[in-house]
Motif scaffolding. Sequence first.
Motif, short mmCIF file in Angstrom:
data_model
loop_
_atom_site.label_atom_id
_atom_site.label_comp_id
_atom_site.label_asym_id
_atom_site.label_seq_id
_atom_site.Cartn_x
_atom_site.Cartn_y
_atom_site.Cartn_z
N ALA A 18 0.84 -1.18 0.00
CA ALA A 18 0.00 0.00 0.00
C ALA A 18 0.89 1.25 0.00
O ALA A 18 2.07 1.19 0.38
N ASN A 62 -8.53 -7.66 1.16
CA ASN A 62 -9.97 -7.48 1.37
C ASN A 62 -10.81 -8.56 0.68
O ASN A 62 -12.03 -8.46 0.61
N THR A 88 -7.07 -2.26 -0.16
CA THR A 88 -7.50 -2.16 -1.55
C THR A 88 -6.34 -1.93 -2.51
O THR A 88 -6.52 -2.04 -3.73
N THR A 89 -5.17 -1.58 -1.99
CA THR A 89 -4.03 -1.29 -2.87
C THR A 89 -2.85 -2.23 -2.66
O THR A 89 -1.90 -2.22 -3.44
N THR A 112 -2.47 -4.45 6.61
CA THR A 112 -1.99 -3.36 5.78
C THR A 112 -2.77 -2.08 6.08
O THR A 112 -3.89 -2.11 6.58
N THR A 113 -2.17 -0.95 5.74
CA THR A 113 -2.86 0.33 5.93
C THR A 113 -3.98 0.53 4.91
O THR A 113 -4.88 1.33 5.14
N ASP A 114 -3.91 -0.19 3.79
CA ASP A 114 -4.94 -0.05 2.77
C ASP A 114 -5.11 -1.38 2.03
O ASP A 114 -4.35 -1.69 1.12
#
Length: 211
Positions: free
Chosen positions: A24, A169, A145-146, A141-143
């Motif tokens: 991310a 996710n 989606t990425t 993870t911090t995101d």
Amino acid sequence: KDIARFRGQAPEAPSYVGLVASSAPAAVDTWSFTDLKVTEGVAATTAAASTPQMQPQMQPGDATGAVNAAPGPGCGNGKGLFDDAFKVHDPLWGAKSAELDIANGQAEFDPAPGTPTLRWNRGFVFGDLDACAGVSLAKATTDPTTSYAGLIFWVEDSRNYYQAVIAPNGYFTVARIADGKAVAKRPVEWKKVSAIKSGAQEKNVLRITAK
């Protein structure tokens, strides 16, 4: 077992199979791979069957992607072409670096924030193939989606290849990278897959069959 079937532009010559992981944008995500196995794609015509109905024969340029395919007969039951248990670092994967460390039964990828790291064993090329590997994310993870990880195939070089990847996710996609950029129309758009074990420290098995 959820499967996506798609068509792509397979290289005319035999090509590489490898691994990819991306962090991310805000932090380094650690992805680990285990037990990469590549066999002849002799079972590819039947491996794509997600329903009792007969699936059409695979043609050149066809491929299927599966998540959490069972090991053994469900994951590469053709003639063995290549396998790596990642017990030691084979230099044909490239040198050990901050982004890649192979030891103790796993290939650990630590991509720089917001960027992918991809590697393949340069000693082996493949035509028809059936490939699988285990993959897991070390911590949240911090995101989700990425950040993503998975298999690369039909690899010509670091700027031209296909990737079948999962995100933390629970989403799956297949993308084509041409001249270093993702082609806008993906062979398989991001889709939620119920078979993916989402979150950190969950092992998934990814499989690609390609002709």
